[in-house]
Design a protein around this motif. Structure first.
Motif, short mmCIF file in Angstrom:
data_model
loop_
_atom_site.label_atom_id
_atom_site.label_comp_id
_atom_site.label_asym_id
_atom_site.label_seq_id
_atom_site.Cartn_x
_atom_site.Cartn_y
_atom_site.Cartn_z
N ARG A 175 8.61 8.26 20.77
CA ARG A 175 9.73 8.38 21.86
C ARG A 175 9.87 10.00 22.16
NH1 ARG A 175 14.88 5.34 20.54
NH2 ARG A 175 13.99 3.76 21.94
N ARG A 176 10.14 10.89 21.28
CA ARG A 176 10.12 12.16 21.63
C ARG A 176 9.89 12.93 20.37
NH1 ARG A 176 16.23 14.44 21.21
NH2 ARG A 176 16.80 13.06 19.27
N ILE A 177 9.64 14.29 20.46
CA ILE A 177 9.23 15.14 19.23
C ILE A 177 10.36 16.21 19.30
CG2 ILE A 177 7.97 17.21 18.77
CD1 ILE A 177 5.61 15.53 19.52
N VAL A 178 10.89 16.41 18.39
CA VAL A 178 12.23 17.64 18.24
C VAL A 178 11.57 18.73 17.29
CG1 VAL A 178 14.42 18.21 17.55
CG2 VAL A 178 13.89 15.63 18.40
N LEU A 179 11.53 19.73 17.97
CA LEU A 179 10.98 21.16 17.26
C LEU A 179 12.12 21.71 16.77
CD1 LEU A 179 8.43 22.39 19.70
CD2 LEU A 179 7.93 21.34 17.72
N THR A 180 12.30 22.34 15.60
CA THR A 180 13.29 23.33 14.91
C THR A 180 13.01 24.63 15.16
OG1 THR A 180 12.41 22.92 12.73
CG2 THR A 180 14.13 21.22 13.52
N ALA A 181 14.13 25.34 15.19
CA ALA A 181 13.96 26.79 15.32
C ALA A 181 15.07 27.54 14.27
CB ALA A 181 14.41 27.35 16.85
N SER A 182 14.69 28.43 13.53
CA SER A 182 15.66 29.12 12.74
C SER A 182 16.71 29.74 13.73
CB SER A 182 14.94 30.10 12.00
OG SER A 182 14.41 31.43 12.79
N GLY A 183 16.60 30.27 14.87
CA GLY A 183 17.49 30.83 15.83
C GLY A 183 17.21 32.51 15.61
N GLY A 184 16.59 32.71 14.56
CA GLY A 184 16.03 34.12 14.54
C GLY A 184 17.02 35.03 14.06
N SER A 215 7.50 37.86 15.31
CA SER A 215 9.11 38.06 14.74
C SER A 215 9.80 38.25 16.16
CB SER A 215 9.11 39.39 13.81
OG SER A 215 8.55 38.77 12.75
N VAL A 216 9.44 39.16 17.02
CA VAL A 216 10.28 39.34 18.26
C VAL A 216 10.24 38.16 18.90
CG1 VAL A 216 10.23 40.80 20.31
CG2 VAL A 216 9.72 41.93 18.17
N ASP A 217 9.08 37.43 19.21
CA ASP A 217 9.23 36.26 19.96
C ASP A 217 10.23 35.08 19.27
OD1 ASP A 217 7.21 37.16 21.62
OD2 ASP A 217 5.52 35.76 20.74
N SER A 218 10.10 35.36 17.94
CA SER A 218 11.33 34.35 17.21
C SER A 218 12.65 34.71 17.66
CB SER A 218 11.13 34.29 15.67
OG SER A 218 12.03 33.63 15.24
N ALA A 219 13.00 36.13 17.87
CA ALA A 219 14.07 36.72 18.00
C ALA A 219 14.75 36.29 19.66
CB ALA A 219 14.19 38.31 17.92
N THR A 220 13.73 36.32 20.47
CA THR A 220 14.15 35.95 21.86
C THR A 220 13.87 34.56 22.15
OG1 THR A 220 11.66 36.01 22.59
CG2 THR A 220 12.84 37.90 22.58
N LEU A 221 13.46 33.45 21.21
CA LEU A 221 13.16 32.11 21.30
C LEU A 221 11.85 31.92 22.36
CD1 LEU A 221 16.63 30.07 21.29
CD2 LEU A 221 15.25 30.89 19.44
N MET A 222 11.26 33.11 22.50
CA MET A 222 10.07 32.80 23.13
C MET A 222 8.91 31.81 22.35
SD MET A 222 7.94 32.57 26.05
CE MET A 222 8.35 33.77 27.24
N ASN A 223 8.83 32.27 20.91
CA ASN A 223 8.11 31.72 20.04
C ASN A 223 8.44 30.01 20.14
OD1 ASN A 223 6.05 32.05 17.96
ND2 ASN A 223 7.63 31.12 16.43
N LYS A 224 9.64 29.76 19.98
CA LYS A 224 9.79 28.21 20.20
C LYS A 224 9.34 27.59 21.67
CE LYS A 224 10.85 27.30 17.17
NZ LYS A 224 10.09 26.86 16.08
N GLY A 225 9.43 28.40 22.72
CA GLY A 225 9.05 27.85 23.93
C GLY A 225 7.56 27.86 23.86
N PHE A 312 19.30 33.38 25.32
CA PHE A 312 17.83 33.58 25.11
C PHE A 312 17.20 33.00 26.21
CE2 PHE A 312 20.39 33.63 20.94
CZ PHE A 312 20.10 35.00 20.75
N PRO A 313 17.01 33.10 27.32
CA PRO A 313 16.50 32.76 28.23
C PRO A 313 14.85 32.30 28.36
CG PRO A 313 17.06 34.79 29.22
CD PRO A 313 17.60 34.48 27.64
N CYS A 314 14.24 32.96 27.39
CA CYS A 314 12.81 32.90 27.25
C CYS A 314 12.43 31.24 27.07
CB CYS A 314 12.34 33.72 26.18
SG CYS A 314 12.15 35.30 26.65
N LEU A 315 13.20 30.60 26.45
CA LEU A 315 12.83 29.21 25.97
C LEU A 315 12.95 28.38 27.28
CD1 LEU A 315 12.41 26.77 23.94
CD2 LEU A 315 15.03 26.60 23.70
N ARG A 316 13.97 28.86 28.20
CA ARG A 316 13.90 27.93 29.51
C ARG A 316 12.90 28.27 30.24
NH1 ARG A 316 15.32 30.40 34.00
NH2 ARG A 316 16.47 32.36 33.11
#
Length: 394
Positions: A175-184, A215-225, A312-316
């Motif tokens: 049905r769906r995938i859920v990725l987890t993020a530490s939040g940085g 590490s910076v990508d994790s801090a901005t949430l771009m890594n998760k994006g 953290f708009p990078c995810l959007r």
């Protein structure tokens, strides 16, 4: 041991980085089964020579051609029969019989040519270079299918999904995938508190040991994006069926939900060696050097929260680039690389990273990404635009 898994010759691309170090640690634990036959690095000759002395590969590759003489002479001085190569030789080397398995851990767009070469040659590809999927996901997956390559993702999140979805039958009920993020390092902070953060603060990840860019990508949430885009290509799931949850303990690495109401999750300590051992041993399980998970010792609780896409708009932006398709993900990735580099060099502030990415996406509408040449041009154009924007800010 099955004959198919007699001693694997492994190429480790990005050998001097954190993922390369973890890969070599796992390989060294299984000398009867695994050998590091090719080691490749960017420009750190000294570190590469140290690894060659320890692991004695057949081939060593330095991307910086000006450093080739130092590599060649250093290998000779050490009395090693390891052959030295410059960067241009890497794609041909990973496609040759010098290796069976390729750990693709070169950071950034520079890792794409060697990743594609390994896929085309039908190698087992342990994929840690997320840019290969973000820039050219359709092309890479098609190349892997045509070449008969096996892709095992090494990002902890995608490796978790890989373990939960081992076959096509399981994926049919997804049905769906859920990725987890530490939040940085800045989880819980509002946007108005982030303008003055420093590179040192941004790279101080609370759970994972990674290089500065990731590490910076994790801090901005771009890594998760970027991982959302990767998951779309790896598992054939549209972005509308991929969600992200912040999970500060970093013990649940991803979840998959099925149409019957079941949810499977993969848990483990935050150590890349687990995912690498899965890739190196698959479909068997081999020792990684990582201890088992004691939930009581970890505090006995698992917390989840929605990501703050205002702070953290990078995810959007990544979700929007995936929805736009074509060259948009390549533009997103290139602009982000430029912006993160400028931040690490203290040319721009932390909040300028998403601003530069959004400006570049708005300025360069996506076109069909039919060929590697089109993607390469989109990458170059995005970098030119973002670099000009950085210059205006400094």
């Amino acid at each position: 041991m099955p004959a198919a898994f007699s001693r694997l010759e492994v190429a480790v691309l990005g050998a001097t980085g954190s993922i390369g170090s973890s890969a070599l640690d796992v390989i060294a634990r299984h000398p009867d089964r695994l050998r590091a036959s090719v080691l490749a690095a960017g420009r750190n000759v000294g570190a590469l020579l140290d690894l060659c002395r320890r692991h004695r590969p057949r081939h060593a590759v330095i991307d910086d051609a000006s450093a080739f003489p130092a590599l060649r002479d250093g290998l000779r001085a050490a009395g090693l029969d390891t052959r030295a190569h410059a960067g241009d030789a890497l794609a041909a080397l990973v496609a040759s019989d010098a290796c069976d398995t390729v750990v693709a851990a070169i950071v950034g767009a520079a890792g794409l040519p060697s990743t594609l070469a390994a896929a085309r040659a039908g190698k087992r590809l342990l994929l840690a270079n997320k840019e290969s999927l973000v820039l050219a996901g359709e092309l890479l997956m098609r190349t892997a299918r045509e070449g008969g390559a096996t892709i095992v993702p090494i990002d902890s999140e995608h490796n978790a999904i890989f373990q939960c979805l081992p076959d096509a039958h399981a994926r049919g009920g997804l049905r769906r995938i859920v990725l987890t993020a530490s939040g940085g390092p800045f989880r819980g902070r509002g946007r108005d508190t982030l303008a003055a953060v420093t590179p040192e603060q941004a790279v101080a990840h609370p759970k994972w040991s990674m290089g500065p860019k990731i590490s910076v990508d994790s801090a901005t949430l771009m890594n998760k994006g970027l991982e959302v885009i990767e998951a779309h290509h790896l598992f054939g799931v549209p972005g509308t069926r991929i969600d992200v949850l912040v999970h500060p303990q970093s013990l649940v690495h991803s979840l998959v939900e099925f149409i019957d109401g079941s949810t499977l999750a993969q848990l483990g300590l935050p150590d890349m060696r687990t995912a690498l051992a899965v890739g190196l041993g698959w479909p068997e399980r081999i020792e990684s050097g990582v201890s088992g998970l004691d939930l009581l010792a970890q505090g006995g609780r698992l917390d989840f929260e929605a990501p703050d896409q205002e702070a953290f708009p990078c995810l959007r932006l990544a979700f929007e680039a995936l929805a736009a398709g074509g060259t948009a993900p390549a533009t997103l990735n290139a602009a982000n690389e430029v912006a993160v580099s400028a931040f690490l060099q203290r040319q721009v502030g932390f909040l300028s990273i998403p601003a530069l990415v959004e400006d570049t996406l708005a300025a360069l509408p996506p076109i069909a990404a039919d060929t590697l040449e089109v993607l390469a041009e989109a990458d170059r154009e995005a970098r030119r635009h973002a670099e000009a924007a950085v210059t205006r800010l400094t």
